[in-house]
Design an enzyme around this catalytic site. Sequence first.
Site, PDB file in Angstrom:
ATOM      1  N   HIS A 138       0.822  -1.216   0.000  1.00  0.00           N
ATOM      2  CA  HIS A 138       0.000   0.000   0.000  1.00  0.00           C
ATOM      3  C   HIS A 138       0.862   1.276   0.000  1.00  0.00           C
ATOM      4  O   HIS A 138       0.668   2.138  -0.882  1.00  0.00           O
ATOM      5  CB  HIS A 138      -0.972  -0.017   1.184  1.00  0.00           C
ATOM      6  CG  HIS A 138      -1.665   1.290   1.417  1.00  0.00           C
ATOM      7  ND1 HIS A 138      -2.515   1.855   0.493  1.00  0.00           N
ATOM      8  CD2 HIS A 138      -1.602   2.160   2.465  1.00  0.00           C
ATOM      9  CE1 HIS A 138      -2.963   3.008   0.966  1.00  0.00           C
ATOM     10  NE2 HIS A 138      -2.415   3.221   2.163  1.00  0.00           N
TER      11      HIS A 138
ATOM     12  N   HIS B  27       4.007   6.768   5.650  1.00  0.00           N
ATOM     13  CA  HIS B  27       2.847   7.501   6.176  1.00  0.00           C
ATOM     14  C   HIS B  27       2.024   6.722   7.191  1.00  0.00           C
ATOM     15  O   HIS B  27       1.253   7.316   7.951  1.00  0.00           O
ATOM     16  CB  HIS B  27       1.949   8.015   5.027  1.00  0.00           C
ATOM     17  CG  HIS B  27       1.072   6.974   4.402  1.00  0.00           C
ATOM     18  ND1 HIS B  27       1.469   6.208   3.331  1.00  0.00           N
ATOM     19  CD2 HIS B  27      -0.194   6.584   4.694  1.00  0.00           C
ATOM     20  CE1 HIS B  27       0.477   5.404   2.989  1.00  0.00           C
ATOM     21  NE2 HIS B  27      -0.543   5.608   3.800  1.00  0.00           N
TER      22      HIS B  27
ATOM     23  N   GLU C 123       1.240   5.402  12.850  1.00  0.00           N
ATOM     24  CA  GLU C 123      -0.117   5.028  13.259  1.00  0.00           C
ATOM     25  C   GLU C 123      -0.219   3.538  13.577  1.00  0.00           C
ATOM     26  O   GLU C 123      -0.890   3.148  14.530  1.00  0.00           O
ATOM     27  CB  GLU C 123      -1.081   5.400  12.134  1.00  0.00           C
ATOM     28  CG  GLU C 123      -2.542   5.274  12.501  1.00  0.00           C
ATOM     29  CD  GLU C 123      -3.451   5.669  11.339  1.00  0.00           C
ATOM     30  OE1 GLU C 123      -4.630   5.333  11.398  1.00  0.00           O
ATOM     31  OE2 GLU C 123      -2.957   6.308  10.390  1.00  0.00           O
ATOM     32  N   ASP C 124       0.432   2.711  12.768  1.00  0.00           N
ATOM     33  CA  ASP C 124       0.241   1.258  12.877  1.00  0.00           C
ATOM     34  C   ASP C 124       1.367   0.529  13.599  1.00  0.00           C
ATOM     35  O   ASP C 124       1.253  -0.669  13.842  1.00  0.00           O
ATOM     36  CB  ASP C 124       0.092   0.649  11.466  1.00  0.00           C
ATOM     37  CG  ASP C 124      -1.148   1.174  10.754  1.00  0.00           C
ATOM     38  OD1 ASP C 124      -2.036   1.680  11.446  1.00  0.00           O
ATOM     39  OD2 ASP C 124      -1.203   1.085   9.517  1.00  0.00           O
TER      40      ASP C 124
ATOM     41  N   ASP D 288      -3.246   8.412  -0.966  1.00  0.00           N
ATOM     42  CA  ASP D 288      -3.582   7.336  -0.025  1.00  0.00           C
ATOM     43  C   ASP D 288      -5.048   6.921  -0.214  1.00  0.00           C
ATOM     44  O   ASP D 288      -5.385   5.740  -0.325  1.00  0.00           O
ATOM     45  CB  ASP D 288      -3.336   7.850   1.405  1.00  0.00           C
ATOM     46  CG  ASP D 288      -3.752   6.848   2.471  1.00  0.00           C
ATOM     47  OD1 ASP D 288      -3.492   5.650   2.296  1.00  0.00           O
ATOM     48  OD2 ASP D 288      -4.332   7.272   3.490  1.00  0.00           O
TER      49      ASP D 288
ATOM     50  N   ASP E  13     -26.093  11.226 -26.117  1.00  0.00           N
ATOM     51  CA  ASP E  13     -26.097  11.836 -27.449  1.00  0.00           C
ATOM     52  C   ASP E  13     -25.247  13.099 -27.522  1.00  0.00           C
ATOM     53  O   ASP E  13     -25.209  13.766 -28.547  1.00  0.00           O
ATOM     54  CB  ASP E  13     -27.541  12.175 -27.874  1.00  0.00           C
ATOM     55  CG  ASP E  13     -28.257  10.942 -28.409  1.00  0.00           C
ATOM     56  OD1 ASP E  13     -27.551   9.944 -28.655  1.00  0.00           O
ATOM     57  OD2 ASP E  13     -29.480  10.974 -28.553  1.00  0.00           O
TER      58      ASP E  13
END
Length: 736
Positions: free
Chosen positions: A71, A95, A99-100, A162, A282
Site C-alpha cells: 500500500h 505515512h 499510526e500502525d 492514499d 447523445d
Amino acid sequence: MDSAAPAPFSGGGVSRPPASSVLPLDFGRLRALVAAYLRPEDLGRLEAAYHFAADAHAGQTRKSGEPYISHPVAVAEILAGWHLDSQALCAALLHDVMEDTHISKAEIAERFGRVTAELVDGVSKLDKIEFQSHEEAQAENFRKMLLAMASDLRVILIKLADRLHNMRTLDHMRPDKRRRIARETQEIHAPIANRLGLNAIYRELQELAFKHRYPMRFRVLSKAILAARGNRREVVGKILAAIEERIPQWNIEAEVWGREKHLYSIYRKMTEKRLSFSQVLDIYGFRVVVPDVQTCYRALGALHGLYKPVPGKFKDYIAIPKANGYQSLHTTLIGPFGTPVEVQIRTPEMNHVAESGVASHWLYKEDEKTLTELQHKTHSWLQSLLELQSTSGDSSEFLEHVKVDLFPGEVYAFTPKGKIFALPRGATVVDFAYAVHTDVGNRCVAGRVNGELVPLRSELRNGDQIEIITAAHASPNPAWLGYVRTGKARAQIRHFLKNAQQEEASTLGERLLNQALRPHGLTLGQVSTFAWDRLLRELTLQARRDLMTDIGLGRRLPAIVARRLAEIQDAESGRADVVKPKPAGAILIRGAEGVAVQLARCCRPIPGDPIVGIIRKGQGLEVHMHDCPQVRKLRSERDRWIDVEWEPASDRLFEVTLKVLTQNVRGVLGKVASAIAAQDCNIQNVSTESEQGTYASLFITVQVAHRLHLAKVVREVRNIPEVVRINRVKADQKAA
C-alpha cells in the site's frame, strides 16, 4: 544505491526481510518511475525509507491478504507520477508507520530529516482521534486535513493518493464500510482534489465512489454504455474527421481526440437535469490542443465555421480562469444529425494544469507564469481556510462553511474598478461584499448592480458589476444566513452575531443574577472578591464575565448560582443563615435588546401585554405573553421562569398582524388602510384570502408602539360599516 543502504533496523525485535525478497517485488516499479527525475542520493534515501517501512510493517497484511508494504509503495507511485520530491515520496512510504507501529516521529526525523517527519505526522494525525460520532470524526478529520494542507500542500497530496489507492482496493471491505468510505470520498476528498485542480484524481475518485456507493446503478449504467459504444463509434469518427480536416485549413497545428464521458458525470447529468440515458449519451465531447493562447481563439473561429455554435454555451476560461487554475475555451456546436458536440480548446500547458492542478508545480516547472498565478490562487484559498477556522465555532461548523466553497464557482462578478470575483451559483450581494473584505460585508446596507439599487438578497448573474454601499453603524442581520451562499460570508456573519450575543448575554446575565441575589439580601456590588474567586474555581470558569454569559444564555440558572454565592458569602462573613428576603424586582424589557433577549415569535408580545420571561438554554431570555401555549407547556420548569416587565418608555415599533373579515365590496381595502393611517400607524404587509359567499379576509401587518395604540387602531377599523370582525393574529394560531 548500495552506498545509501540504511542501517539495520532493530526496534521491536523485527528483522528486515532479505532485500532480494522485497526489492524486486515492491520497489522495482517505483524505482523505475523516479529514476528519470531524482538524483542518485535521493534514490538512496527513498530505498532506505522503503526498507524502514518494510521492516516496520513486517508481518502485517491488508484485507486482500497482500503484504501491507504494497500500500505505501502504491501511494508513492501515484505521487511519483506527479514528480514529487524525495521528501514527499519518503513520507508516502512511511505515512502509516507512526499510526500502525511503534515508530515515533523523533525516530523518523533522525533517520530521514525533520521535513519528512512533519509530513508523516501531518498525514498520521488525520486518522488518530476518537470521536463521539462518525459525523464528528468526519468533520474533525476534514478540518485537520485542510489546516495541514495550509501549512504544507504535500500533506494533502499524500492523503489524496492514499485515499485513491484505498478506493482502488475497496472491494475487500464489508459492503456497509464500502458505502461509508465512498460517501466520505464523494463529499470530501473528491471536491478537494477538484478545488486543487487535480482533475484526473477527481474523476477517478468520483467513479470509484459511485461504484461502491451505488453498485447496482453503476453496473446498469456500465452495461448500457458498453452496449451503446459500437453505435457511437461511427458518429465520433465522422465528427473527428471533419474537425481534423477543417483545422489545418486555417494553418493551425493541433492534436484532436474524442473524450469518453465518465460514468458518474452521465449519472449526475441524468439526475440533475432529469434526462434519459440516451439524451445524455447523445452529447459528444472533443478536446483540441494547440500551441499557444492566440491559436486557441483562431481554432474556435475555425470550429464555429464548421458547425453552428449553440447561443449561450460558450465559456472563456482562458480570460477568466476557474478558481482552481483551470483554463480552456468551452463551446457547444450542433454537429451532424443535429447532435450536440462539446469542444474544449487549450494549450499543452493548460492541459498539464487541467490534469495535475497544483501538482504541476512539481511536474511542469517551465511554465512559471501560469504556475505563479495558480500558486497565488491556491495560497489565497488556503489563507481563507485559516480565516474560516478562526471564526468557526467547531469542526462541524467549519465543515459546513468550507463544503460550500469546494464546489466550483459559476458566477463571475466585477467591482467598479474591474476586479473580478468568482462566486458560487446563487451568490448574493452580501456574498460579494464579504468576498471584497470582511469589514465591507459587516457594514453593507445595500448594493448597486449595474448601476441600479437592489436589495442585499438579490442573486448575482455572470458579468454583473457591483458597488457595495456601507454605513458606519450598520451590522450583520441574522436573516442574511437564510440566503448567503459562500462559506466566508456565513462564517463571518455567525462570528459577528456570536460575539454580539455574548456581549448582550453578559449584560443580561448580570441583571438576572442581581435579581436572583435580592431574596438573599445581596446585590452584585456586595459580593466579596473571595466569594467570586471560590465560585469561579468550583465552576471551573476563568472569569466573572464567562459566568454572566452562561447565565444570560441559559446555560446556568441564576437562582442556583445566587444561592451558592450567598452560601459562600455567609460562610466567609459569619452572617446568619436566614436573611430577610428582599423583593426580587422584575427585569425591564425594552423590546430592542438584541440577540440575547428575544420576543417570542409564537405569540409576538407588545408593550402592555402581560408577559413572562423564559430562560432558553444557549439562546438567552425569551419573552412570551403570559397565556402563550408554549409557556403552559413549560409549567414543570418554573426555575427557568423570570419576572419581566415592559420598560415605561420605548421608542420602538412592534409588528402585529390583524385579520379583518369584511364584506367583499369595491373600495373596502382603501377604507381599512385609511383608518389605520389615521391612527399614525404604518402598514408593513397586506394579503387577502377569499371566504365563502360575500366575504373576504384581509391579513394586515401593522407597526404599533404599544397595546393602547393597537386598541385605537382596532377601534377605528371596527367602526367601518363593511367590517364584520377584526382579530389579532398570533404567529402559531389561526385567528378566530
